[in-house]
Design an enzyme around this catalytic site. Structure first.
Site, mmCIF file in Angstrom:
data_model
loop_
_atom_site.group_PDB
_atom_site.id
_atom_site.type_symbol
_atom_site.label_atom_id
_atom_site.label_comp_id
_atom_site.label_asym_id
_atom_site.label_seq_id
_atom_site.Cartn_x
_atom_site.Cartn_y
_atom_site.Cartn_z
ATOM 1 N N GLU A 70 0.814 -1.228 0.000
ATOM 2 C CA GLU A 70 0.000 0.000 0.000
ATOM 3 C C GLU A 70 0.840 1.267 0.000
ATOM 4 O OE1 GLU A 70 -0.287 -2.502 2.182
ATOM 5 O OE2 GLU A 70 -2.192 -3.448 1.659
ATOM 6 N N ARG A 128 -18.836 -1.541 3.694
ATOM 7 C CA ARG A 128 -19.045 -2.868 3.120
ATOM 8 C C ARG A 128 -20.526 -3.224 3.069
ATOM 9 N NH1 ARG A 128 -19.022 -8.275 5.765
ATOM 10 N NH2 ARG A 128 -18.702 -9.788 4.094
ATOM 11 N N ASP A 171 -14.536 -10.061 9.860
ATOM 12 C CA ASP A 171 -13.068 -9.933 9.858
ATOM 13 C C ASP A 171 -12.533 -9.422 11.196
ATOM 14 O OD1 ASP A 171 -12.683 -10.982 7.398
ATOM 15 O OD2 ASP A 171 -12.159 -9.103 6.394
ATOM 16 N N PHE A 231 -5.763 0.091 5.847
ATOM 17 C CA PHE A 231 -4.462 0.073 5.172
ATOM 18 C C PHE A 231 -4.194 1.364 4.397
ATOM 19 C CE2 PHE A 231 -6.276 -4.353 4.993
ATOM 20 C CZ PHE A 231 -5.802 -4.678 6.251
ATOM 21 N N HIS A 271 -14.503 -0.640 3.408
ATOM 22 C CA HIS A 271 -14.483 -1.506 4.593
ATOM 23 C C HIS A 271 -14.089 -0.725 5.846
ATOM 24 C CE1 HIS A 271 -14.669 -4.321 1.340
ATOM 25 N NE2 HIS A 271 -14.877 -5.327 2.156
#
Lengths: 314, 282
Positions: free
Chosen positions: A56, A165, A115, A81, A107
């Site tokens: 990233e 999401r 997750d 990220f 997300h």
């Protein structure tokens, strides 16, 4: 249009839609195209899609370089990220030279679901809004997500947009809807309390308003889709009428919209401000809908905070 | 003719060194070591290699240069001033409050700076983006990036090395200023990232190893890099930190320290004596 659509889904569709006519748009992803929905653009315009692999930091700085040559890079990965891992690349490679890069992170928040904590970013808005010159947007539904992408393309400078999401109800499909960066939208008028929300909490705020009305409490609802620059005037003007403010967001109560609104109110028209969000804790694994109940990121949670705000009124 | 060019570039490199030392002395801070080690490379880039237009710094077809090891900017600023991007007097207010020349390169304010850099590892990735844009826009410009050997301890540098190879950026040339020293000591002692050559080749790069103070070798490496298609080129340039100022040479302590007046005068006299020894019009 479907009744419910995730803002990430609307993002992917918007990229493909606007990318078809604007050749300067290029899309970078870090091995998450299926999840961030940049895959919609990739399928349609593969020659302007660049997978950067799971790297990233390089991706963010590559985008900076592309933008100095006239490209409009859209950089996507999960919020954790992008805003998290690559904070410093965003700050130094993009923010400091004020480059025309759009960081579109998906997300975000608790509604990531199963997750769990490592992937549920509740800090991104706080991180991004401390960067000078950064525009920070958190759209409330699919309609607004598309408009935010459009506005970001038209705006010359760095923009962070947060997408979720979870499929959300469409709440902005009316003729009078107009998106403008930095201009909050008054969704409903009220006399007793101002509810400021963004992202998925706007629909919940409207629901909370109905519940409060049954109890004889009149709440206004403001959709502050742009956290930075914050539309302080719209919020403060409403607070002058109601005398109490609740801020609701799917984010840590530290650093995000709640903090931004509290700062604006404290500096110009001090009235009680109560923050509603993730209460400075990490998330957990579980189906998104169950987590939303667990953390009370819903109308009920907002109603409780409104009661608290009203009790603080002088 | 060829020898004349080399002699001229040697003189320019010495001028760059003089300007860099002047800037750091007047700032009472800054990074002389890496500026001096990279001066010959900068001379070859700005006075032979780069296709740029001083009167149109943002010309879209220009070759790009990114100083990824941004702390070495006294060298870059000195080269840009010599080239005519701004008044040489600006060097004297380097790092001063309100002055043009920031402690690390600022592309927004300083003509000729193609990328703001200084946080190590990022500038080289930005250069990859510029090279990729060149491919996308069907432009023939080339992108050069100067990366520090210590800097290459940053993981992001290797992410970018992987990226440039994957996207076959043969319009990209990375120069590693391999002076062997970083703040805490020898690169090989602090965190050994060498050898570069075999690592870069394993990542799919074309690699050329040279003496980074040998003008003919530098020019030849740039020429060869342009001829290689389908992969990026890395020039691993062996250099001496502090090159040209006797007491700064190969001393990690001169990474980020300004000379006092006495030291400054010695540095100027040494560099001037060297320049005069090259003969011709000074």
């Amino acid at each position: 249009m479907a009744d419910k659509i995730a803002t990430r889904e609307a993002y992917g569709n918007a990229l493909a839609e606007f990318g078809a006519t604007n050749e300067n748009i290029v899309v970078l992803d870090a091995d998450l195209a299926e999840a961030t929905k940049t895959c919609v653009f990739k399928k349609q315009i593969p020659e302007r899609f660049f997978d950067c692999g799971i790297a990233e930091n390089n991706m963010v700085s590559v985008a900076a370089g592309l933008s100095t040559c006239g490209k409009i890079p859209f950089v996507s990965t999960f919020a954790m990220f992008a805003a998290g891992r690559s904070f410093e690349q965003i700050r130094n490679s993009i923010g400091y030279p004020h480059l025309n890069v759009k960081i579109c992170a998906t997300h975000a928040g608790i509604s990531v679901g199963e997750d769990g904590a490592t992937h549920q970013c509740n800090e991104d808005i706080g991180l991004m809004r401390t960067i000078p010159g950064m525009v920070v947007i958190n759209p409330s539904d699919g309609v607004e997500a598309r408009e935010a992408v459009k506005a970001a393309i038209d705006y010359n400078g760095p923009v962070y947009i947060r997408f979720g999401r979870l499929a959300l109800p469409i709440i902005n499909d009316n003729d009078s809807y107009k998106f403008e960066i930095g201009k909050a939208i008054k969704m409903a008028d009220g006399k007793d309390v101002t509810i400021v929300a963004n992202g998925m909490m706007v629909a919940e705020a409207l629901e909370a308003r109905k519940i409060l009305a049954e109890e004889g409490i009149s709440a206004s609802v403001i959709n502050a889709h742009t956290v930075k620059p914050l539309d302080a005037k719209t919020i403060v003007d409403d607070a002058k009428i109601t005398g109490a403010v609740v801020v609701s967001e799917e984010h840590n109560i530290i650093g995000g919209l709640g903090s931004a609104v509290a700062e604006a109110i404290a500096e110009s028209y001090p009235v009680p401000v109560v923050r509603h969000g993730v209460n400075d804790v990490y998330g957990k694994s579980g189906p998104a809908k169950e987590l939303i109940e667990y953390y009370e990121l819903n109308a009920k949670g907002i109603v409780d905070k409104v009661k608290k705000a009203l009790s603080l009124k002088k | 003719m060829e020898n004349e060019k080399i002699l001229e570039l040697k003189k320019i490199a010495t001028e760059i060194r003089l300007g860099a030392v002047e800037a750091v002395f007047n700032a009472k801070s800054g990074h002389p070591g890496g500026a001096l080690s990279s001066a010959d490379i900068l001379a070859c880039l700005y006075f032979n290699e780069l296709n740029v237009d001083v009167s149109n710094p943002k010309w879209e077809d220009r070759d790009r240069f990114v100083l990824s090891k941004g702390h070495s900017c006294p060298g870059l600023y000195s080269a840009l001033a010599l080239k005519g991007y701004f008044d040489k007097e600006e060097l004297k207010s380097f790092r001063h409050t309100g002055a043009l020349l920031q402690g690390h390169p600022d592309m927004k304010a300083i003509n000729g700076v193609d990328m703001s850099a200084g946080s190590l590892g990022q500038g080289f990735s930005c250069a990859c983006g510029m090279a990729l844009a060149g491919k996308l826009n069907n432009k023939s410009y080339r992108t050069y990036a100067l990366v520090g050997d210590g800097e290459s301890q940053e993981g992001q540098v290797w992410e970018a090395i992987m990226f440039a190879s994957h996207y076959k950026l043969d319009n990209l040339c990375m120069i590693i200023d391999n002076n062997g020293l970083q703040i805490d000591g020898r690169v090989s002692d602090v965190m050994n990232v060498m050898p570069y050559e075999s690592k870069l080749e394993a990542f799919g790069w074309n690699v050329i190893s040279i003496d980074g103070h040998n003008i003919a070798q530098i020019l030849d490496a740039f020429k060869k890099a342009k001829e290689v298609k389908g992969k990026p080129t890395a020039i691993v340039a062996k250099t001496i930190k502090g090159k040209g100022v006797s007491f700064m040479e190969d001393q990690a302590s001169w990474h980020g320290k300004a000379p006092n007046e006495e030291q400054y005068n010695i540095a100027v006299s040494e560099l001037t004596a060297y320049k005069n020894s090259l003969g011709g019009n000074n």
